[in-house]
Structures are given as C-alpha cells and as structure tokens.
Design a protein around this motif. Structure first.
Motif, PDB file in Angstrom:
ATOM      1  N   GLY A 180       5.835  11.158   6.492  1.00  0.00           N
ATOM      2  CA  GLY A 180       5.748  11.299   5.050  1.00  0.00           C
ATOM      3  C   GLY A 180       5.651   9.992   4.295  1.00  0.00           C
ATOM      4  O   GLY A 180       5.466   9.989   3.073  1.00  0.00           O
ATOM      5  N   GLY A 181       5.762   8.871   5.000  1.00  0.00           N
ATOM      6  CA  GLY A 181       5.726   7.567   4.351  1.00  0.00           C
ATOM      7  C   GLY A 181       4.311   7.084   4.110  1.00  0.00           C
ATOM      8  O   GLY A 181       3.326   7.672   4.581  1.00  0.00           O
ATOM      9  N   VAL A 182       4.210   5.982   3.358  1.00  0.00           N
ATOM     10  CA  VAL A 182       2.916   5.412   2.983  1.00  0.00           C
ATOM     11  C   VAL A 182       2.920   3.923   3.312  1.00  0.00           C
ATOM     12  O   VAL A 182       3.818   3.195   2.875  1.00  0.00           O
ATOM     13  CB  VAL A 182       2.636   5.607   1.479  1.00  0.00           C
ATOM     14  N   PRO A 183       1.949   3.432   4.080  1.00  0.00           N
ATOM     15  CA  PRO A 183       1.893   1.997   4.393  1.00  0.00           C
ATOM     16  C   PRO A 183       1.685   1.152   3.131  1.00  0.00           C
ATOM     17  O   PRO A 183       1.056   1.592   2.169  1.00  0.00           O
ATOM     18  CB  PRO A 183       0.683   1.883   5.333  1.00  0.00           C
ATOM     19  N   GLY A 184       2.192  -0.082   3.171  1.00  0.00           N
ATOM     20  CA  GLY A 184       2.182  -0.921   1.983  1.00  0.00           C
ATOM     21  C   GLY A 184       1.000  -1.855   1.838  1.00  0.00           C
ATOM     22  O   GLY A 184       0.958  -2.636   0.881  1.00  0.00           O
ATOM     23  N   THR A 185       0.019  -1.795   2.752  1.00  0.00           N
ATOM     24  CA  THR A 185      -1.094  -2.744   2.665  1.00  0.00           C
ATOM     25  C   THR A 185      -1.917  -2.572   1.392  1.00  0.00           C
ATOM     26  O   THR A 185      -2.611  -3.500   0.975  1.00  0.00           O
ATOM     27  CB  THR A 185      -2.038  -2.620   3.874  1.00  0.00           C
ATOM     28  N   SER A 186      -1.830  -1.406   0.764  1.00  0.00           N
ATOM     29  CA  SER A 186      -2.562  -1.202  -0.482  1.00  0.00           C
ATOM     30  C   SER A 186      -2.074  -2.128  -1.593  1.00  0.00           C
ATOM     31  O   SER A 186      -2.788  -2.334  -2.588  1.00  0.00           O
ATOM     32  CB  SER A 186      -2.444   0.252  -0.936  1.00  0.00           C
ATOM     33  N   LYS A 187      -0.898  -2.681  -1.439  1.00  0.00           N
ATOM     34  CA  LYS A 187      -0.336  -3.575  -2.459  1.00  0.00           C
ATOM     35  C   LYS A 187      -0.747  -5.030  -2.255  1.00  0.00           C
ATOM     36  O   LYS A 187      -0.441  -5.885  -3.090  1.00  0.00           O
ATOM     37  CB  LYS A 187       1.186  -3.469  -2.450  1.00  0.00           C
ATOM     38  N   ALA A 188      -1.433  -5.330  -1.153  1.00  0.00           N
ATOM     39  CA  ALA A 188      -1.691  -6.725  -0.801  1.00  0.00           C
ATOM     40  C   ALA A 188      -2.557  -7.471  -1.818  1.00  0.00           C
ATOM     41  O   ALA A 188      -2.223  -8.602  -2.182  1.00  0.00           O
ATOM     42  CB  ALA A 188      -2.303  -6.807   0.596  1.00  0.00           C
ATOM     43  N   PRO A 189      -3.672  -6.908  -2.300  1.00  0.00           N
ATOM     44  CA  PRO A 189      -4.478  -7.705  -3.236  1.00  0.00           C
ATOM     45  C   PRO A 189      -3.707  -8.156  -4.472  1.00  0.00           C
ATOM     46  O   PRO A 189      -3.813  -9.319  -4.891  1.00  0.00           O
ATOM     47  CB  PRO A 189      -5.621  -6.752  -3.600  1.00  0.00           C
ATOM     48  N   GLU A 190      -2.906  -7.272  -5.039  1.00  0.00           N
ATOM     49  CA  GLU A 190      -2.170  -7.664  -6.242  1.00  0.00           C
ATOM     50  C   GLU A 190      -1.004  -8.587  -5.914  1.00  0.00           C
ATOM     51  O   GLU A 190      -0.665  -9.474  -6.715  1.00  0.00           O
ATOM     52  CB  GLU A 190      -1.699  -6.434  -7.001  1.00  0.00           C
TER      53      GLU A 190
END
Length: 302
Positions: A19-29
C-alpha cells in the motif's frame, strides 16, 4: 544548451511496503530546493518543464500475469516524455531529465528527434536485466529497464508502438553494476560493453568510458545514470543500495568523459523520503553539476 526536464515518476518501482508509495517522485523538487536548477541555470541551462506521471497504484493484488506494475501509466508517461524530449532536441537543446525512477529510459527510447541508430550508455549499480525469459518475478520496470530497452521484455513495455528495440544491444554499454550482480554474465554476453563498478575502481573511469563510447557512439547516445551506482556510504537514499559502488569523485570523472557526446541524459532513483534531513541532495547536486555540465557539448550542432 542544456534543458532541464523534470520527470517525477515512481511508477516502475515496487511499493516500499504494501500500500505504500515510493518517494522518487519527489526527487526533482528536492534537487531544485537543494540548488540544482539555479546552479545549472547560472551556467546557461533552461527549464523545460515537467512531464507528470499518472498515479502510482500498488496493484499486486489485482494485476494479471504478464504485466508490470502501473503498466498503462508507464506507457502513457513514456510516450509523453518522448514527445517532450523531441521538442527539446528540435529546439537545439540537450535534455537533462531529472527523475524519477529508471523506467524513464523507455521514454528516451521513444524519442525520434535524436539521430537514428543512437546507442545507450547505462550507468547503474545494478544490471536491471530481469526479464520474463530469465525470471518469474518480473513486475517492476525500474529493475528491468535495461532488458526492456533492448527488446527483451513483454512487448507491451519493450515494443511500444512497434518501435522495438529502442536501443540495439550491440550499441549498448553498461557501467557500474556490482561484481556479484546476478545477471552479470548474461549482460556480458549480450551487450557491446560492460564494466562493473569494481572495474571502474580498479582501472579508472576513463577506460570504462572509452569502451562504452566505442560501442555506443555511432550517432551519439542516451546516457542513463542511476545514482545507486554510488556506494551507499556516500548515497544511501536509493531504492536498492549495495556496497562496492563508486565514490562521488569517481562518478563525476566518469560522467565528465561520457557527457559531451550524449544526446541527452536522465538521472534517476534518488529518493528524498530516504533523505529526511536533506544531507544527500546537495551531494547529488554537486555530482550532476560537475559531471554533466558539458552535456552534449561534443555533438555537431543540429
């Protein structure tokens, strides 16, 4: 001129917990906040915007066999990223994609504005060579992207719009996996050039870069850089840290050799969720700015 493209995807990764979500989507910001865009902008880079991914879904309980996680969303994002890269290159700029996970290589494979027959230099702490012919556990493109890039995955991922292979295996080089990587011998027998992290440490990055360019640089090449090529003593904020990697200085030296002849690059897999006090983002800013500052400078102007 470098054009920065944000591609904040996490679609190719397994969930960190059910149910978790990886955090790489936050890397650009996170890297923007650490000064990357300002630093490269001061050297002439432009901001070419964001290619947003679809929503990450932990679909393990519902996904049918023969499909990867978030498959439809990955395909859609790859098409839109490829179109953005075409626009950037068509304007005479060189794209530097800040990811995101390493499924971004699929979007690079779909771009059409760069020269046909271009190669791929895949710099990664893992071979990312899992695919259906060698594993029953295929599900996450971020661990299978190199195989998909050369046409060895399920066609939905490796043959989008009938374009397989995105990169010819004989014009593909890998640098940086650990000496004990499970797929190392298969990769050695398939690709044009392979150098492990140990090879780079023992012989130096210049030799590995020359070997890679010898096979990949027929019409320029796409440079895919996964920051887990760094040893976790320097960069633990990644999905799959493994000992035996490069130091920041070694990676910078390698990238300085490779960057001038690259038609574009993507930097992937940094996870700000694993960097809660922000200590590793500035290190990565230094590596990108110092290693990729001459991106595309050795290419003939379009």
């Amino acid at each position: 001129m470098i054009a920065l493209v944000s591609a904040p995807t996490n679609l190719g990764l397994r969930p960190p917990e059910p149910g978790g979500v990886p955090g790489t989507s936050k890397a650009p910001e996170a890297l923007r906040a650490a000064g990357l865009f300002d630093r490269l902008g001061a050297a002439g880079a432009t901001d070419a915007g964001v290619v947003l991914p679809g929503r990450y879904v932990d679909d393990d309980a519902t996904r049918p066999p023969g499909h990867v996680r978030n498959e439809a969303a990955i395909i859609d994002h790859a098409r839109r990223l490829g179109a953005r890269l075409d626009a950037v290159i068509g304007e005479g700029r060189v794209p530097l994609v800040i990811g995101g996970d390493c499924s971004l290589v699929i979007g690079a494979g779909l771009m059409t504005a760069a020269p046909r027959g271009r190669g791929l230099v895949h710099v990664d702490g893992h071979t990312d060579f899992r695919h259906p012919a060698v594993s029953d556990w295929c599900a996450s493109v971020a661990g299978e992207d190199l195989a998909a890039a050369i046409g060895l995955h399920w066609p939905a991922i490796s043959d989008i719009d009938g374009t397989a292979p995105y990169f010819a295996a004989t014009r593909t080089a890998h640098i940086g996996c650990r000496d004990d990587d499970h797929f190392l011998e298969r990769v050695r027998s398939t690709l044009g050039s392979v150098a492990t992290a140990g090879d780079v440490i023992r012989r130096g990055g210049a030799e590995a870069a020359r070997d890679a360019m010898r096979v990949a640089d027929h019409a320029g090449y796409w440079l895919q850089v996964d920051v887990d090529v760094l040893d976790p003593s320097f960069m633990p904020a990644v999905d799959g840290p493994a000992p035996g990697g490069l130091s920041p200085d070694q990676l910078v030296g390698l990238l300085r050799e490779l960057a001038p002849r690259a038609v574009g690059t993507a930097v992937t897999i940094f996870d700000p969720d694993l960097d809660p006090d922000g200590r590793y983002a500035p290190l990565l800013v230094d590596v990108i700015a110092e290693g990729l500052g001459e991106l595309g400078s050795g290419l003939t102007p379009r």
